[in-house]
Design an enzyme around this catalytic site. Structure first.
Site, PDB file in Angstrom:
ATOM      1  N   ALA A  90      10.214  83.575  48.931  1.00  0.00           N
ATOM      2  CA  ALA A  90      11.508  84.079  48.598  1.00  0.00           C
ATOM      3  C   ALA A  90      11.299  85.367  47.673  1.00  0.00           C
ATOM      4  O   ALA A  90      11.724  86.470  47.475  1.00  0.00           O
ATOM      5  CB  ALA A  90      12.754  83.335  48.294  1.00  0.00           C
TER       6      ALA A  90
ATOM      7  N   THR B  69       5.747  77.948  50.778  1.00  0.00           N
ATOM      8  CA  THR B  69       6.801  78.451  51.910  1.00  0.00           C
ATOM      9  C   THR B  69       8.198  78.380  51.380  1.00  0.00           C
ATOM     10  O   THR B  69       9.065  78.829  52.015  1.00  0.00           O
ATOM     11  CB  THR B  69       6.671  77.720  52.905  1.00  0.00           C
ATOM     12  OG1 THR B  69       6.814  76.265  52.755  1.00  0.00           O
ATOM     13  CG2 THR B  69       5.384  77.651  53.845  1.00  0.00           C
TER      14      THR B  69
ATOM     15  N   ASP C 204      13.736  68.324  52.922  1.00  0.00           N
ATOM     16  CA  ASP C 204      12.810  68.660  52.063  1.00  0.00           C
ATOM     17  C   ASP C 204      13.069  68.173  50.537  1.00  0.00           C
ATOM     18  O   ASP C 204      12.343  67.600  49.827  1.00  0.00           O
ATOM     19  CB  ASP C 204      12.099  70.017  51.966  1.00  0.00           C
ATOM     20  CG  ASP C 204      11.249  70.308  53.187  1.00  0.00           C
ATOM     21  OD1 ASP C 204      10.683  69.384  53.843  1.00  0.00           O
ATOM     22  OD2 ASP C 204      11.176  71.476  53.546  1.00  0.00           O
ATOM     23  N   GLY C 205      14.596  68.241  50.272  1.00  0.00           N
ATOM     24  CA  GLY C 205      14.788  67.881  49.050  1.00  0.00           C
ATOM     25  C   GLY C 205      14.817  66.333  48.928  1.00  0.00           C
ATOM     26  O   GLY C 205      14.525  65.813  48.103  1.00  0.00           O
TER      27      GLY C 205
ATOM     28  N   TYR D 266      10.637  78.660  47.229  1.00  0.00           N
ATOM     29  CA  TYR D 266      10.981  79.845  46.514  1.00  0.00           C
ATOM     30  C   TYR D 266       9.947  80.733  46.245  1.00  0.00           C
ATOM     31  O   TYR D 266      10.255  82.019  46.224  1.00  0.00           O
ATOM     32  CB  TYR D 266      11.331  79.187  44.996  1.00  0.00           C
ATOM     33  CG  TYR D 266      12.029  80.063  43.956  1.00  0.00           C
ATOM     34  CD1 TYR D 266      12.866  81.258  44.577  1.00  0.00           C
ATOM     35  CD2 TYR D 266      12.180  79.873  42.624  1.00  0.00           C
ATOM     36  CE1 TYR D 266      13.359  82.064  43.650  1.00  0.00           C
ATOM     37  CE2 TYR D 266      12.802  80.404  41.819  1.00  0.00           C
ATOM     38  CZ  TYR D 266      13.390  81.669  42.435  1.00  0.00           C
ATOM     39  OH  TYR D 266      14.202  82.415  41.386  1.00  0.00           O
ATOM     40  N   ASN D 267       8.836  80.505  46.249  1.00  0.00           N
ATOM     41  CA  ASN D 267       7.414  81.393  46.101  1.00  0.00           C
ATOM     42  C   ASN D 267       7.594  82.225  47.185  1.00  0.00           C
ATOM     43  O   ASN D 267       7.370  83.715  47.008  1.00  0.00           O
ATOM     44  CB  ASN D 267       6.233  80.678  46.036  1.00  0.00           C
ATOM     45  CG  ASN D 267       4.991  81.568  46.378  1.00  0.00           C
ATOM     46  OD1 ASN D 267       4.462  82.198  45.440  1.00  0.00           O
ATOM     47  ND2 ASN D 267       4.526  81.711  47.595  1.00  0.00           N
TER      48      ASN D 267
END
Length: 267
Positions: A170, A165, A45-46, A167-168
């Protein structure tokens, strides 16, 4: 078809990129780093975030396709051993009745950053975060130009549905289907006691709403837009809202969002 490949830079991704080029050449695809129709991201994804920002000025004209080389990525439909099938479908040989892929569009986050030294604007695919460098962040949060709360804590995260899905999640935020035009505000380690109070739960704003985050003390802040870090010492405010345009992904086969969620977190 004009295409470009963005790889992660590790040996596996480079090898897969070369394999894709060879297969694409056989089908008559044209490599075009300036104005591609399709951008293939090979990595994680990065890598997709990097590809997105590399072509940020041409987002309305490009569709992205993700190939993951490790764990399943939320922006990747294809595995590393499926390049031949991907190219076959891209050529139109896989489905003579449907030569073009299904294009899905996801909302983006638009940011207007006001500083004493000048203003800048950004577009985020995943999220924007604001964090303190030297200590606790003090920031006023307004929604639709009305004061909502005075935040004190480690920081604030504002995410897109497709970034919900990451950082949010987490931070205890909700996972939002990426076709919903909204942004989500989540607190990072907020202080809640007799003196300082915040809502303490994520907030989802629809497309026609906006939020402003005002710096309320002299503080060094780290602003992160997806994978891009910006150090700011003179922040006035950040306005966050759903962007006017979207990002497009080319789907050459169905892969529902909730299947991705189940595979990533439950299987």
């Amino acid at each position: 078809m004009r295409y470009y490949v963005q790889d992660r830079g590790d040996q596996l991704s480079i090898d897969l990129s070369q394999q894709f080029h060879a297969l694409a050449k056989e089908e008559g695809f044209k490599l075009d780093a300036e104005s591609p129709e399709i951008v293939i991201s090979i990595g994680g994804d990065g890598t997709m975030l990097q590809a997105f920002h590399n072509f940020i000025d041409r987002i309305p004209d490009i569709a992205f396709v993700g190939v993951h080389t490790g764990h399943l990525g939320f922006y990747a439909d294809w595995k590393k051993d499926e390049l031949q099938e991907l190219v076959r479908l891209m050529s139109g040989k896989g489905d003579p009745e449907r030569l073009k892929p299904r294009i899905v569009e996801y909302p983006l986050l638009e940011l207007e950053i006001r500083k004493k030294s000048g203003n800048t604007s950004y577009i985020a695919l995943n999220e924007f975060t604001l964090k303190g460098v030297d200590g606790t962040v003090v920031a006023q949060v307004d929604i639709n130009d009305v004061t909502f709360e005075m935040f004190r804590g480690d920081g604030i995260c504002v995410s897109t549905p497709s970034g919900s899905t990451a950082y949010n999640k987490a931070l205890g935020g909700a996972m939002v289907h990426p076709t919903i035009e909204a942004i989500q505000i989540a607190e990072i380690a907020s202080i809640n006691n007799r003196v300082y109070r915040t809502l303490g739960s994520p907030v989802i704003l629809p497309k026609h709403h906006h939020c402003d985050i005002f710096s309320r003390k002299d503080q060094r802040l780290l602003l992160t837009i997806d994978h891009v870090n910006v150090m700011v010492e003179d922040l006035i405010s950040v306005r966050c809202q759903v962007a006017s345009h979207k990002v497009s992904f080319a789907r050459y086969r169905p892969y529902p969002f909730w299947n991705r969620v189940r595979t990533a977190f439950l299987d």
